[in-house]
Design a protein around this motif. Structure first.
Motif, mmCIF file in Angstrom:
data_model
loop_
_atom_site.group_PDB
_atom_site.id
_atom_site.type_symbol
_atom_site.label_atom_id
_atom_site.label_comp_id
_atom_site.label_asym_id
_atom_site.label_seq_id
_atom_site.Cartn_x
_atom_site.Cartn_y
_atom_site.Cartn_z
ATOM 1 N N GLU A 44 21.559 -39.535 -113.767
ATOM 2 C CA GLU A 44 21.519 -40.959 -113.489
ATOM 3 C C GLU A 44 20.252 -41.312 -112.718
ATOM 4 O O GLU A 44 19.613 -40.442 -112.129
ATOM 5 N N ARG A 45 19.919 -42.577 -112.743
ATOM 6 C CA ARG A 45 18.765 -43.060 -112.005
ATOM 7 C C ARG A 45 19.113 -43.103 -110.508
ATOM 8 O O ARG A 45 20.122 -43.686 -110.111
ATOM 9 N N ARG A 46 18.260 -42.490 -109.694
ATOM 10 C CA ARG A 46 18.574 -42.346 -108.267
ATOM 11 C C ARG A 46 17.463 -42.891 -107.389
ATOM 12 O O ARG A 46 16.283 -42.821 -107.733
ATOM 13 N N PHE A 47 17.858 -43.378 -106.249
ATOM 14 C CA PHE A 47 16.938 -43.926 -105.259
ATOM 15 C C PHE A 47 16.051 -42.825 -104.700
ATOM 16 O O PHE A 47 16.520 -41.729 -104.381
ATOM 17 N N VAL A 48 14.763 -43.129 -104.546
ATOM 18 C CA VAL A 48 13.814 -42.202 -103.930
ATOM 19 C C VAL A 48 13.333 -42.738 -102.586
ATOM 20 O O VAL A 48 13.434 -42.077 -101.561
ATOM 21 N N ALA A 49 12.815 -43.953 -102.597
ATOM 22 C CA ALA A 49 12.274 -44.549 -101.381
ATOM 23 C C ALA A 49 12.229 -46.054 -101.564
ATOM 24 O O ALA A 49 12.088 -46.549 -102.677
ATOM 25 N N GLY A 50 12.332 -46.770 -100.442
ATOM 26 C CA GLY A 50 12.267 -48.217 -100.506
ATOM 27 C C GLY A 50 11.673 -48.794 -99.245
ATOM 28 O O GLY A 50 11.682 -48.157 -98.182
ATOM 29 N N ILE A 51 11.142 -50.008 -99.364
ATOM 30 C CA ILE A 51 10.543 -50.701 -98.237
ATOM 31 C C ILE A 51 10.953 -52.160 -98.318
ATOM 32 O O ILE A 51 10.811 -52.810 -99.352
ATOM 33 N N SER A 52 11.503 -52.655 -97.232
ATOM 34 C CA SER A 52 11.974 -54.038 -97.211
ATOM 35 C C SER A 52 10.806 -55.007 -97.086
ATOM 36 O O SER A 52 9.656 -54.606 -96.889
ATOM 37 N N TRP A 53 11.115 -56.274 -97.160
ATOM 38 C CA TRP A 53 10.056 -57.289 -97.097
ATOM 39 C C TRP A 53 9.286 -57.217 -95.774
ATOM 40 O O TRP A 53 8.096 -57.525 -95.725
ATOM 41 N N GLY A 65 9.959 -36.523 -95.432
ATOM 42 C CA GLY A 65 8.923 -35.643 -94.917
ATOM 43 C C GLY A 65 7.867 -35.277 -95.936
ATOM 44 O O GLY A 65 6.824 -34.722 -95.584
ATOM 45 N N ARG A 66 8.118 -35.582 -97.216
ATOM 46 C CA ARG A 66 7.146 -35.270 -98.272
ATOM 47 C C ARG A 66 6.579 -36.530 -98.923
ATOM 48 O O ARG A 66 5.408 -36.557 -99.311
ATOM 49 N N PHE A 67 7.415 -37.552 -99.059
ATOM 50 C CA PHE A 67 7.006 -38.793 -99.721
ATOM 51 C C PHE A 67 6.852 -39.908 -98.690
ATOM 52 O O PHE A 67 7.607 -39.968 -97.707
ATOM 53 N N THR A 68 5.907 -40.801 -98.939
ATOM 54 C CA THR A 68 5.698 -41.960 -98.077
ATOM 55 C C THR A 68 5.528 -43.195 -98.937
ATOM 56 O O THR A 68 4.684 -43.215 -99.842
ATOM 57 N N ILE A 69 6.302 -44.225 -98.631
ATOM 58 C CA ILE A 69 6.184 -45.489 -99.351
ATOM 59 C C ILE A 69 5.436 -46.485 -98.469
ATOM 60 O O ILE A 69 5.605 -46.504 -97.245
ATOM 61 N N SER A 70 4.610 -47.305 -99.095
ATOM 62 C CA SER A 70 3.874 -48.331 -98.363
ATOM 63 C C SER A 70 3.689 -49.537 -99.282
ATOM 64 O O SER A 70 3.770 -49.423 -100.504
ATOM 65 N N ARG A 71 3.459 -50.675 -98.666
ATOM 66 C CA ARG A 71 3.221 -51.880 -99.447
ATOM 67 C C ARG A 71 2.056 -52.653 -98.874
ATOM 68 O O ARG A 71 1.801 -52.614 -97.658
ATOM 69 N N ASP A 72 1.374 -53.364 -99.740
ATOM 70 C CA ASP A 72 0.264 -54.236 -99.354
ATOM 71 C C ASP A 72 0.612 -55.619 -99.898
ATOM 72 O O ASP A 72 0.448 -55.876 -101.089
ATOM 73 N N ASN A 73 1.094 -56.481 -99.027
ATOM 74 C CA ASN A 73 1.549 -57.792 -99.488
ATOM 75 C C ASN A 73 0.392 -58.660 -99.976
ATOM 76 O O ASN A 73 0.581 -59.513 -100.841
ATOM 77 N N ALA A 74 -0.788 -58.454 -99.424
ATOM 78 C CA ALA A 74 -1.945 -59.245 -99.858
ATOM 79 C C ALA A 74 -2.313 -58.914 -101.305
ATOM 80 O O ALA A 74 -2.732 -59.791 -102.061
ATOM 81 N N LYS A 75 -2.139 -57.651 -101.678
ATOM 82 C CA LYS A 75 -2.465 -57.206 -103.024
ATOM 83 C C LYS A 75 -1.247 -57.153 -103.942
ATOM 84 O O LYS A 75 -1.378 -56.829 -105.120
#
Length: 125
Positions: A44-53, A65-75
């Motif tokens: 099944e499709r499973r959650f890996v990482a998420g970032i809220s608004w 400890g291995r993966f890092t999520i980030s967001r750039d709202n300007a881009k």
């Protein structure tokens, strides 16, 4: 709704790194939570990482400890930096968006309403 386009997948050796990117478009994208899910064959499709608004992050135990999520709202971009990759990380990775998720629990795939087309990540031994 938010439109999502992933890029950055590929074939990599175990122990190496890969970065996935997702371009988001639509109305008020900065107000949406963004996340990454993955689906291996027969699973099944499973959650890996998420970032809220507002920048709250959460990760599946298998990638902490291995993966890092980030967001750039300007881009209007969200990225997933994947380090120390393992063969069990092999899957199709999907970028997803949801208006209500606040980053305080691990969501199921059914909770996210917008999806990209997916990008294949293959980790060889």
């Amino acid at each position: 709704q938010v439109q999502l386009v992933e890029s950055g997948g590929g074939l990599v050796q175990a122990g190496h790194s890969l970065r996935l990117s997702c371009a988001a478009s639509g109305r008020a994208v900065e107000s949406w939570a963004l996340g990454w899910f993955r689906q291996a064959p027969g699973q099944e499709r499973r959650f890996v990482a998420g970032i809220s608004w507002n920048g709250n992050t959460n990760y599946a135990d298998s990638v902490k400890g291995r993966f890092t999520i980030s967001r750039d709202n300007a881009k209007h971009m969200v990225e997933l930096q994947m380090n120390s990759l393992k063969p069990e990380d092999t899957a199709v990775y999907y970028c997803a968006a949801d208006y209500g998720w606040r980053g305080d629990y691990l969501p199921g795939a059914q909770e996210f309403s917008s999806w990209g087309q997916g990008t294949q990540v293959t980790v060889s031994t």
